[in-house]
Design an enzyme around this catalytic site. Sequence first.
Site, PDB file in Angstrom:
ATOM      1  N   GLU A 239      -2.774 -60.348 -15.345  1.00  0.00           N
ATOM      2  CA  GLU A 239      -1.326 -60.055 -15.409  1.00  0.00           C
ATOM      3  C   GLU A 239      -1.186 -59.020 -16.471  1.00  0.00           C
ATOM      4  O   GLU A 239      -1.879 -58.948 -17.445  1.00  0.00           O
ATOM      5  CB  GLU A 239      -0.504 -61.286 -15.838  1.00  0.00           C
ATOM      6  N   LYS A 241      -0.226 -57.433 -19.807  1.00  0.00           N
ATOM      7  CA  LYS A 241       0.442 -58.148 -21.154  1.00  0.00           C
ATOM      8  C   LYS A 241       1.413 -57.125 -21.593  1.00  0.00           C
ATOM      9  O   LYS A 241       1.296 -56.216 -21.946  1.00  0.00           O
ATOM     10  CB  LYS A 241      -0.935 -58.218 -22.190  1.00  0.00           C
ATOM     11  N   ARG A 246       8.562 -63.095 -26.357  1.00  0.00           N
ATOM     12  CA  ARG A 246       8.660 -64.286 -25.469  1.00  0.00           C
ATOM     13  C   ARG A 246       9.984 -65.111 -25.416  1.00  0.00           C
ATOM     14  O   ARG A 246      10.474 -65.241 -26.514  1.00  0.00           O
ATOM     15  CB  ARG A 246       7.394 -65.012 -26.178  1.00  0.00           C
ATOM     16  N   ARG A 261      10.098 -68.070 -29.350  1.00  0.00           N
ATOM     17  CA  ARG A 261       8.765 -68.946 -29.705  1.00  0.00           C
ATOM     18  C   ARG A 261       9.041 -69.913 -30.698  1.00  0.00           C
ATOM     19  O   ARG A 261       8.306 -70.897 -30.831  1.00  0.00           O
ATOM     20  CB  ARG A 261       7.767 -68.026 -30.279  1.00  0.00           C
ATOM     21  N   GLU A 289       8.800 -62.940 -20.743  1.00  0.00           N
ATOM     22  CA  GLU A 289       8.993 -61.979 -22.014  1.00  0.00           C
ATOM     23  C   GLU A 289      10.189 -61.055 -21.922  1.00  0.00           C
ATOM     24  O   GLU A 289      10.391 -60.448 -20.826  1.00  0.00           O
ATOM     25  CB  GLU A 289       7.633 -61.104 -21.901  1.00  0.00           C
ATOM     26  N   PHE A 328       6.747 -64.957 -16.028  1.00  0.00           N
ATOM     27  CA  PHE A 328       5.444 -65.301 -15.773  1.00  0.00           C
ATOM     28  C   PHE A 328       4.750 -66.518 -15.372  1.00  0.00           C
ATOM     29  O   PHE A 328       3.854 -67.005 -14.963  1.00  0.00           O
ATOM     30  CB  PHE A 328       4.256 -64.388 -16.603  1.00  0.00           C
TER      31      PHE A 328
HETATM   32  P1  AMP Z   1      -0.118 -62.201 -29.233  1.00  0.00           P
HETATM   33  O1  AMP Z   1       1.405 -61.960 -29.278  1.00  0.00           O
HETATM   34  O2  AMP Z   1      -0.989 -60.779 -28.964  1.00  0.00           O
HETATM   35  O3  AMP Z   1      -0.994 -63.306 -29.874  1.00  0.00           O
HETATM   36  O4  AMP Z   1      -0.256 -62.444 -27.429  1.00  0.00           O
HETATM   37  C1  AMP Z   1       0.217 -63.384 -26.918  1.00  0.00           C
HETATM   38  C2  AMP Z   1       1.865 -63.115 -26.241  1.00  0.00           C
HETATM   39  O5  AMP Z   1       1.512 -62.395 -25.247  1.00  0.00           O
HETATM   40  C3  AMP Z   1       2.401 -64.269 -25.832  1.00  0.00           C
HETATM   41  O6  AMP Z   1       3.034 -65.021 -26.803  1.00  0.00           O
HETATM   42  C4  AMP Z   1       3.505 -63.540 -24.757  1.00  0.00           C
HETATM   43  O7  AMP Z   1       4.601 -63.308 -25.799  1.00  0.00           O
HETATM   44  C5  AMP Z   1       2.794 -62.353 -24.491  1.00  0.00           C
HETATM   45  N1  AMP Z   1       2.794 -62.089 -23.038  1.00  0.00           N
HETATM   46  C6  AMP Z   1       2.900 -60.867 -22.692  1.00  0.00           C
HETATM   47  N2  AMP Z   1       2.822 -60.918 -21.309  1.00  0.00           N
HETATM   48  C7  AMP Z   1       2.219 -62.070 -21.082  1.00  0.00           C
HETATM   49  C8  AMP Z   1       1.784 -62.513 -19.740  1.00  0.00           C
HETATM   50  N3  AMP Z   1       1.845 -61.818 -18.483  1.00  0.00           N
HETATM   51  N4  AMP Z   1       1.661 -64.012 -19.756  1.00  0.00           N
HETATM   52  C9  AMP Z   1       1.397 -64.791 -20.936  1.00  0.00           C
HETATM   53  N5  AMP Z   1       1.940 -64.130 -22.147  1.00  0.00           N
HETATM   54  C10 AMP Z   1       1.986 -62.831 -22.175  1.00  0.00           C
END
Ligand code: AMP
Length: 580
Positions: A239, A241, A246, A261, A289, A328
């Site tokens: 998917e 990102k 979130r 979150r 998101e 998602f």
């Molecule tokens: P990070 O903030 O870099 O730790 O990455 C994790 C975060 O990516 C998650 O908490 C979501 O907010 C975000 N995210 C973005 N796109 C997706 C997706 N397709 N599936 C799950 N999380 C996603």
Amino acid sequence: MRRWSDLTERVAATTRTSEKTALLAAYLGSLDADELPLAAVFLTGRPFPEADQRAAGLGWSAISTAVTDVAHVPRQELGQAYDRYSDLSLAVEDVLRAAGHAPDPGQAPDLAEVAAVFAAMESASGPGPKTSLLRDLIARSDPETARGIIKVLGGDLRIGLREGLVEAAIARAFDRRLEDVKWAGMLTGDVGRVAILARDDRLSTAELVLFHPLKFMLASPAEDAGEVIRRLGPEVWVEDKYDGIRAQLHKRGADVRLYSRDLHDITGQFPEIADAVRPITWDGVLDGEILGWKDELVLPFISLQARLGRKDPSARIQAEVPVIYVAFDVLAHDPAGADGGGGVAGERRVVPLLREPLAARRRVLDGIPLPTVDRGGRFLRSHLAVAADAVALEAAFAEARARRNEGLMVKDPTSPYTPGRRGLGWLKIKKALATIDCVVVGVETGHGKRHGVLSDYTFAVRDDETGSLVTIGKAYSGLTDAEIASMTTWFEEHTIARFGRYRQVEPIVVVEIAFDVIVRSRRHASGFSLRFPRIKALRHDKAPDEIDTVASVTALYEGLQHGAELLVTASARTVPPKPT
Ligand code: AMP
């Protein structure tokens, strides 16, 4: 409360998980039904259950005033003690003990009294009344008990209580299956309630309740395509990102709520999303998101800054930064359908889908009549593709970047949804230009036009082994003047100690740091330093326990050293050159 506090000392004194669990189990098993839920919740480092919306709302400044008033010492003494321990609860104990604080033991607060004061603090408005409630509580508490109270208020027990240990101790104390305890914990988000259900052998009655947010499933970082396929393959789901906020969406009839979150209700910040989904015939819980979205394009994360923390945004702001919700996942639903919209769906239950494989959850998601953007609505489903090898992943990465998204989330279609875990069912392949999330530990006044404002930030990552914060760099560019001005006020109010121009500040503000190169270096306590670090964004949506760690920085460093081909090639193709 003294017993609870002593227990945490004993738990801290042993590094062996089995001993920690045994100590906790013996303690929990000895409590009565009134004490048990309170003790269990406090053991998770929270004054209230996790899914509870309440917060005591006391910062460093209030705690410092209350404690130094009781000890009759100047505020700097607490700052100096904090420097010695890097732990506020130990600093408080030390200051009270040194001041000879020895209240009548007959007045010592028990768990219920402490919980009642926390509740009163939450409902008291303004720092004055909150501080005076804490002052009265500390005045009745011996230094060891005060240490326990501050640990709970500070939100970080620092006794090596890995997540899940309290659940393991509950299972052991009442001889229940750990799996049943965990499941009840996921559904209720209230470890205190779970403890009572375990004690009374009623774990099977735990239910998912709408408008009680569930913890979010998190992703583990991955550095290259080969590793991703090895870990999740042979075939993975890919998917985009999305780089937004979130949010978990709960809906029953016309009631719609969005949770962040950290499980706070943020519906008021994004009313148009709630309005858009309200009329549809569907009840349940979505994960997704929130993104800035204009003219069919994703807006960069920075544009959302204007909407963060702003309740009831004006029509002008809503028009300047329109938002959509990219769904998602679906975590629960009412398979019988909703009540037609608008009315109250009574007490009909929603069915949790957490243990269903992702593929089944996605089928449910695809069947929800979401008001999507192509029909003038404010919803999208995440872009989904399937990949079976590194080449396909690399192509997907480039496409996601071309759609202006941050990178890829790679998911195992057979994986369940594991709330609160950084499971291996989801791997994230971060943006081509790496960034790390750090917490600001110090600030300084700037130079030139930044004279008089606190514009230079020293930031740290977490040492996985000791849990302490270790510095990794310093940056003074990237924020707007308005951001710097408002952060200056905040940092002034959250200064722990001053050393000339430099202020040590409460480690709360998370910043996303971009850089060009990462090198091993002794200059900073983390053992790394960054070349050309700059602040990409203030991440008010992230908590300090979510920052990068020495281990994640090491993995990133090694990935960048040893041909993280996927990232490097993708970045070369899709990232525009930096302006000179
Ligand atoms: P990070 O903030 O870099 O730790 O990455 C994790 C975060 O990516 C998650 O908490 C979501 O907010 C975000 N995210 C973005 N796109 C997706 C997706 N397709 N599936 C799950 N999380 C996603």
